[in-house]
Write a protein that holds these residues in place. Sequence first.
Motif, PDB file in Angstrom:
ATOM      1  N   GLY A 190     -10.411   6.064  -3.496  1.00 24.59           N
ATOM      2  CA  GLY A 190     -11.341   7.972  -3.060  1.00 24.59           C
ATOM      3  C   GLY A 190     -10.757   8.665  -1.851  1.00 24.59           C
ATOM      4  N   GLY A 191     -10.366  10.017  -2.423  1.00 20.48           N
ATOM      5  CA  GLY A 191      -9.747  10.688  -0.822  1.00 20.48           C
ATOM      6  C   GLY A 191      -8.398  10.767  -1.267  1.00 20.48           C
ATOM      7  N   LYS A 192      -7.890  12.011  -1.090  1.00 19.91           N
ATOM      8  CA  LYS A 192      -6.002  12.464  -1.419  1.00 19.91           C
ATOM      9  C   LYS A 192      -5.193  12.828  -0.585  1.00 19.91           C
ATOM     10  N   ALA A 193      -4.215  12.878  -0.434  1.00 17.57           N
ATOM     11  CA  ALA A 193      -3.151  12.940   0.264  1.00 17.57           C
ATOM     12  C   ALA A 193      -2.260  14.024   0.449  1.00 17.57           C
ATOM     13  N   VAL A 194      -2.589  15.499   1.154  1.00 17.92           N
ATOM     14  CA  VAL A 194      -1.831  16.320   0.648  1.00 17.92           C
ATOM     15  C   VAL A 194      -0.359  16.610   1.415  1.00 17.92           C
ATOM     16  N   TRP A 195       0.673  16.444   0.472  1.00 22.57           N
ATOM     17  CA  TRP A 195       1.683  16.960   1.115  1.00 22.57           C
ATOM     18  C   TRP A 195       2.750  17.615   1.107  1.00 22.57           C
ATOM     19  N   ALA A 196       3.479  17.929   1.973  1.00 20.17           N
ATOM     20  CA  ALA A 196       5.297  18.498   2.174  1.00 20.17           C
ATOM     21  C   ALA A 196       6.277  17.847   1.996  1.00 20.17           C
ATOM     22  N   SER A 197       7.614  18.370   2.063  1.00 23.84           N
ATOM     23  CA  SER A 197       8.714  17.850   1.725  1.00 23.84           C
ATOM     24  C   SER A 197       9.685  18.610   2.520  1.00 23.84           C
ATOM     25  N   PHE A 198      10.610  18.180   3.138  1.00 25.10           N
ATOM     26  CA  PHE A 198      11.713  18.748   3.650  1.00 25.10           C
ATOM     27  C   PHE A 198      13.126  18.464   3.178  1.00 25.10           C
ATOM     28  N   SER A 199      14.010  18.961   3.196  1.00 19.82           N
ATOM     29  CA  SER A 199      15.293  18.402   2.525  1.00 19.82           C
ATOM     30  C   SER A 199      15.993  18.476   4.207  1.00 19.82           C
ATOM     31  N   TRP A 249       0.988  -1.505   0.136  1.00 19.38           N
ATOM     32  CA  TRP A 249      -0.112  -0.214   0.185  1.00 19.38           C
ATOM     33  C   TRP A 249       0.656   0.971  -0.434  1.00 19.38           C
ATOM     34  N   ASP A 250       2.430   0.982   0.400  1.00 20.77           N
ATOM     35  CA  ASP A 250       2.691   2.605   0.457  1.00 20.77           C
ATOM     36  C   ASP A 250       3.544   2.944  -0.415  1.00 20.77           C
ATOM     37  N   ASP A 251       3.467   1.729  -1.808  1.00 19.33           N
ATOM     38  CA  ASP A 251       4.386   2.191  -3.196  1.00 19.33           C
ATOM     39  C   ASP A 251       4.301   3.941  -3.162  1.00 19.33           C
ATOM     40  N   TRP A 252       3.471   5.122  -3.213  1.00 21.98           N
ATOM     41  CA  TRP A 252       2.985   5.896  -3.374  1.00 21.98           C
ATOM     42  C   TRP A 252       4.287   6.799  -2.458  1.00 21.98           C
ATOM     43  N   LEU A 253       4.441   6.194  -1.293  1.00 22.56           N
ATOM     44  CA  LEU A 253       5.608   6.477  -0.878  1.00 22.56           C
ATOM     45  C   LEU A 253       7.305   6.767  -1.693  1.00 22.56           C
ATOM     46  N   ARG A 254       7.773   6.481  -2.306  1.00 24.94           N
ATOM     47  CA  ARG A 254       8.725   6.067  -3.332  1.00 24.94           C
ATOM     48  C   ARG A 254       9.195   7.446  -3.107  1.00 24.94           C
ATOM     49  N   GLN A 278      15.254  13.149   2.822  1.00 22.27           N
ATOM     50  CA  GLN A 278      14.020  13.986   2.812  1.00 22.27           C
ATOM     51  C   GLN A 278      12.801  13.498   3.795  1.00 22.27           C
ATOM     52  N   LEU A 279      12.421  14.543   4.389  1.00 19.00           N
ATOM     53  CA  LEU A 279      11.182  14.102   5.445  1.00 19.00           C
ATOM     54  C   LEU A 279       9.508  14.710   4.641  1.00 19.00           C
ATOM     55  N   VAL A 280       8.468  14.100   4.711  1.00 13.76           N
ATOM     56  CA  VAL A 280       7.979  14.330   3.942  1.00 13.76           C
ATOM     57  C   VAL A 280       6.429  13.904   4.924  1.00 13.76           C
ATOM     58  N   CYS A 281       5.737  15.781   5.153  1.00 13.24           N
ATOM     59  CA  CYS A 281       4.744  15.556   6.574  1.00 13.24           C
ATOM     60  C   CYS A 281       3.583  15.354   5.406  1.00 13.24           C
ATOM     61  N   PRO A 295     -11.726   8.923   8.160  1.00 18.57           N
ATOM     62  CA  PRO A 295     -11.053   9.840   9.147  1.00 18.57           C
ATOM     63  C   PRO A 295     -10.183  10.979   8.751  1.00 18.57           C
ATOM     64  N   LEU A 296      -9.129  12.128   9.090  1.00 17.34           N
ATOM     65  CA  LEU A 296      -8.193  12.203   8.741  1.00 17.34           C
ATOM     66  C   LEU A 296      -7.238  11.863   9.219  1.00 17.34           C
ATOM     67  N   ARG A 297      -5.839  12.164   8.256  1.00 17.41           N
ATOM     68  CA  ARG A 297      -4.743  10.613   8.745  1.00 17.41           C
ATOM     69  C   ARG A 297      -3.790  12.057   8.818  1.00 17.41           C
ATOM     70  N   LEU A 298      -2.907  11.733   9.660  1.00 18.37           N
ATOM     71  CA  LEU A 298      -1.404  12.575   9.571  1.00 18.37           C
ATOM     72  C   LEU A 298      -0.213  11.435   9.052  1.00 18.37           C
ATOM     73  N   VAL A 299       0.840  11.513   8.191  1.00 18.77           N
ATOM     74  CA  VAL A 299       1.496  10.729   7.998  1.00 18.77           C
ATOM     75  C   VAL A 299       2.781  11.315   7.913  1.00 18.77           C
ATOM     76  N   LEU A 300       3.388  10.914   8.728  1.00 15.63           N
ATOM     77  CA  LEU A 300       5.594  10.990   8.187  1.00 15.63           C
ATOM     78  C   LEU A 300       6.042   9.851   8.004  1.00 15.63           C
ATOM     79  N   ALA A 301       6.620  10.637   6.565  1.00 16.48           N
ATOM     80  CA  ALA A 301       7.602   9.741   6.264  1.00 16.48           C
ATOM     81  C   ALA A 301       9.063   9.910   5.656  1.00 16.48           C
ATOM     82  N   ARG A 302       9.740   9.661   6.527  1.00 20.85           N
ATOM     83  CA  ARG A 302      11.555   9.924   7.220  1.00 20.85           C
ATOM     84  C   ARG A 302      11.988   8.594   5.822  1.00 20.85           C
ATOM     85  N   TYR A 303      12.671   9.647   4.866  1.00 16.89           N
ATOM     86  CA  TYR A 303      13.487   9.376   3.914  1.00 16.89           C
ATOM     87  C   TYR A 303      15.388   9.210   4.085  1.00 16.89           C
ATOM     88  N   GLU A 304      16.460   8.813   3.245  1.00 19.75           N
ATOM     89  CA  GLU A 304      17.491   8.687   4.106  1.00 19.75           C
ATOM     90  C   GLU A 304      17.462  10.466   3.749  1.00 19.75           C
TER      91      GLU A 304
END
Length: 165
Positions: A154-163, A19-24, A108-111, A97-106
Motif C-alpha cells: 500500500g501507498g505510493k512513491a511520487v518521484w522526479a528525476s534530474f540528469s 526491497w530496492d529493486d524498484w529503484l533500478r 541521474q538524481l531521483v527525489c 509516515p511520509l518518507r523522503l528518498v534521494l537516490a543517486r545513480y551514475e
Amino acid sequence: MNLPPPSETTGVPLNDQGWDDWLRPFDGTPWSDGGRPLVAAQDLPPEAASPGIARHVTKDTLTRWSLGDFYDDAAVVVSELVTNAIRYGLCPTAHDPLRLVLARYESQLVCMVTDPTDTAPKMQEPDWVAETGRGLHIIEAISRAWGWTPLLGGGKAVWASFSII
C-alpha cells in the motif's frame, strides 16, 4: 532545526536487501560494476515543518554526494512533493509516515516522497489567481521527468528525476 533521526544510512550504497529493486535505472540498463545507487531516506512527520526538513536533508545529502549544484532545483521539487504528500497523501487511518528518498545513480538524481495512500497524483489546471494547484506543474518544469509508482503493501512513491551528467 529539530530533525527526526535518519531512518536509513545516508550516502552508503545499498546492499542486496531486495526491497530496492524498484529503484533500478529508469532506462532499464543493468547496474554497472556494483554501481547500485547511493540512497538517503528520512521519515517525515505529517506537519507544516516537513518541507523545511526535507530541504535540509536534501542540502546535506547533495553536498555529501558532490551534487550541491543541483540543490536549488531539488529543493523546490522536494518541497512540492512533500507539500503534496501532506495535502493529498495522508488519510486519517494511515499510520505510516511520509518518507523522503534521494537516490543517486551514475547519471541521474531521483527525489521521491512516499505516502500511505494509493491515490494517483493528478495534475490540475490551476486557477491562476489561487495560491495552490501548481505543484506538479512546477515539478514537471524543473525536473527531467516525474511520475509515481504504487508500493507493495500500500501507498505510493511520487518521484522526479534530474540528469546529473
